[in-house]
Write a protein that holds these residues in place. Structure first.
Motif, short mmCIF file in Angstrom:
data_model
loop_
_atom_site.label_atom_id
_atom_site.label_comp_id
_atom_site.label_asym_id
_atom_site.label_seq_id
_atom_site.Cartn_x
_atom_site.Cartn_y
_atom_site.Cartn_z
N ILE A 230 -11.11 -28.51 23.77
CA ILE A 230 -11.03 -29.85 23.19
C ILE A 230 -9.64 -30.04 22.59
CG2 ILE A 230 -11.97 -31.39 21.40
CD1 ILE A 230 -14.67 -29.88 21.79
N LYS A 231 -9.01 -31.15 22.93
CA LYS A 231 -7.59 -31.33 22.57
C LYS A 231 -7.36 -32.31 21.43
CE LYS A 231 -6.01 -28.46 25.60
NZ LYS A 231 -5.42 -27.16 25.14
N ARG A 232 -8.40 -32.91 20.90
CA ARG A 232 -8.23 -33.88 19.81
C ARG A 232 -9.15 -33.52 18.66
NH1 ARG A 232 -6.46 -38.76 21.18
NH2 ARG A 232 -5.96 -38.81 18.96
N PHE A 233 -8.60 -33.44 17.45
CA PHE A 233 -9.41 -33.14 16.26
C PHE A 233 -8.88 -33.98 15.10
CE2 PHE A 233 -12.45 -29.76 14.79
CZ PHE A 233 -12.60 -30.23 13.49
N ILE A 234 -9.70 -34.94 14.66
CA ILE A 234 -9.35 -35.80 13.54
C ILE A 234 -10.24 -35.41 12.36
CG2 ILE A 234 -9.20 -38.17 12.68
CD1 ILE A 234 -8.89 -39.09 15.59
N TYR A 235 -9.60 -35.12 11.23
CA TYR A 235 -10.34 -34.60 10.08
C TYR A 235 -10.26 -35.52 8.87
CZ TYR A 235 -11.58 -31.52 6.19
OH TYR A 235 -12.15 -30.99 5.06
N ALA A 236 -11.40 -35.78 8.27
CA ALA A 236 -11.47 -36.58 7.05
C ALA A 236 -11.35 -35.66 5.84
CB ALA A 236 -12.78 -37.35 6.99
N SER A 237 -10.14 -35.57 5.30
CA SER A 237 -9.92 -34.82 4.07
C SER A 237 -10.16 -35.77 2.90
CB SER A 237 -8.50 -34.25 4.05
OG SER A 237 -8.30 -33.46 2.91
N SER A 238 -9.36 -35.68 1.85
CA SER A 238 -9.55 -36.55 0.69
C SER A 238 -8.24 -36.68 -0.09
CB SER A 238 -10.63 -36.00 -0.24
OG SER A 238 -10.66 -36.69 -1.47
N LEU B 36 3.70 -33.36 -1.42
CA LEU B 36 3.57 -32.85 -2.78
C LEU B 36 2.59 -31.67 -2.82
CD1 LEU B 36 3.45 -35.95 -5.16
CD2 LEU B 36 5.34 -34.40 -4.72
N GLU B 37 2.76 -30.84 -3.84
CA GLU B 37 1.88 -29.68 -4.03
C GLU B 37 0.45 -30.14 -4.30
OE1 GLU B 37 1.55 -25.72 -6.93
OE2 GLU B 37 2.91 -27.36 -7.44
N LEU B 38 -0.49 -29.43 -3.70
CA LEU B 38 -1.91 -29.75 -3.91
C LEU B 38 -2.45 -28.91 -5.06
CD1 LEU B 38 -3.25 -29.94 -0.24
CD2 LEU B 38 -2.05 -31.67 -1.60
N LEU B 39 -3.12 -29.57 -5.99
CA LEU B 39 -3.71 -28.88 -7.14
C LEU B 39 -5.15 -29.34 -7.32
CD1 LEU B 39 -0.66 -29.21 -9.56
CD2 LEU B 39 -1.43 -27.11 -8.40
N PRO B 40 -6.02 -29.00 -6.37
CA PRO B 40 -7.41 -29.46 -6.44
C PRO B 40 -8.12 -28.89 -7.67
CG PRO B 40 -7.18 -27.76 -4.78
CD PRO B 40 -5.79 -28.10 -5.23
N ILE B 41 -9.01 -29.70 -8.26
CA ILE B 41 -9.66 -29.29 -9.51
C ILE B 41 -11.17 -29.18 -9.39
CG2 ILE B 41 -7.82 -30.22 -10.95
CD1 ILE B 41 -9.51 -32.68 -11.43
N TYR C 11 -15.19 -29.62 -4.30
CA TYR C 11 -14.99 -30.57 -3.21
C TYR C 11 -13.53 -30.62 -2.80
CZ TYR C 11 -14.62 -35.20 -0.99
OH TYR C 11 -14.35 -36.24 -0.14
N ASN C 12 -12.63 -30.79 -3.78
CA ASN C 12 -11.20 -30.86 -3.49
C ASN C 12 -10.71 -29.58 -2.83
OD1 ASN C 12 -10.60 -32.17 -6.84
ND2 ASN C 12 -11.52 -33.20 -5.08
#
Length: 312
Positions: free
Chosen positions: A105-113, A129-134, A137-138
């Motif tokens: 499969i050559k296409r992958f679309i992902y719902a992040s946040s 920017l740096e990711l700092l999930p808290i 879920y994040n």
């Protein structure tokens, strides 16, 4: 194109799938259906009752693209059972990506946040920017992004970091800021705001589902894209609702520190144009409620429904 949409019966999926069908695609809609199934019957639609955790059971025969929406959605529900959250929102993504590669499969679309950024003071929160999930879920979203990016040499990977979605869907959600505040005003005659200073990016349901269609049609645009076009404080959203319905605002304390403003210039530069606003979402919710087409149903509140049904 034959497309697998995971989480297809959710808030976004229930609007996205009919759009895909209207474009002539075949859709395999996978969902646990915890909140019901509001998808219309269609000759090119196959609805599969299933859980992405059981990734090995997903039939990828003939699938040409995956739009991966499935996850334990939002911070409070993610915290209900961290183990299930990591299995659903991260481990399943890892295994699905690996299976997609092996299946060609050559296409992958992902719902992040958009919430992967955490608490940011910058006026312009861009994709680098740096990711700092808290929250759990994040964190699952951040890790899933990193996993998928490792497959860029094997397939076209497009990652969307949506803002808070607002507006109508057959599988409505009344626990996201604009929808929640509008419904509260309609049913309680006032708007209660917790904190209010927190700034959140917003995107209309019609626009976010169009983002997925845009990326599907434009595989040349790869990588990560913010998707949010109105950075508005919770209090300012409440004021918009208050003015629309002529109801008072009640402000109380909040323990939620999340505040961020996203910059979606990268998506705009790729050629996407948003068409709807927060004000549009408020208006359509009011009209739907006052006409009797929308009610405050228990299964439109993720956390309460999952707790009641002991789903995790």
């Amino acid at each position: 194109m034959k497309i697998l949409v995971t989480g297809a019966c959710g808030y976004k999926g229930t609007v996205l799938v009919p759009k895909l069908l209207s474009c002539g695609h075949q859709v395999v809609a996978l969902d646990t259906q915890w909140f019901g199934n509001f998808l219309p019957e269609h000759e090119n639609l196959t609805v599969v009752l299933g859980d992405v955790i059981k990734t090995h059971e997903i039939d990828l025969t003939g699938i040409e693209a995956i739009i991966h929406l499935a996850s334990i959605a939002n911070d409070p529900t993610g915290d209900l059972n961290p183990k299930v959250t990591w299995e659903t929102s991260c481990l399943a993504t890892m295994v699905l990506a690996d299976r997609a590669k092996r299946a060609g499969i050559k296409r992958f679309i992902y719902a992040s946040s958009g919430s992967v950024y955490g608490v940011k003071e910058e006026d312009q929160v861009t994709e680098d920017l740096e990711l700092l999930p808290i929250s759990e879920y994040n964190k699952t979203k951040m890790v899933s992004e990193r996993v998928l990016l490792s497959y860029q040499d094997d397939m076209t990977v497009q990652i969307v970091r949506p803002a808070t979605v607002c507006g109508l869907s057959p599988r409505m959600r009344l626990d996201v800021s604009v929808n929640l505040l509008t419904m509260a005003a309609l049913t309680n005659g006032k708007v209660t705001v917790f904190g209010g200073a927190q700034v959140r990016p917003n995107i209309h349901m019609q626009d976010i589902t169009d983002v997925y269609l845009f990326l599907l049609d434009n595989p040349q645009h790869t990588g990560i894209f913010n998707a949010g076009f109105e950075n508005i404080s919770i209090l300012d959203i409440a004021k918009m609702v208050s003015e629309k319905l002529d109801v008072p605002i009640e402000v109380t304390g909040s323990s939620d520190p999340r505040s961020y403003r996203v910059n979606s210039d990268r998506l705009l530069a790729a050629g996407f144009t948003p068409r709807f606003t927060v004000a549009d979402a408020i208006d359509e919710i009011v009209v739907a409620f006052q006409s009797g087409k929308l009610k405050d149903e228990p299964h439109f509140h993720n956390l309460k429904w999952m707790q009641k049904k002991e789903l995790v």
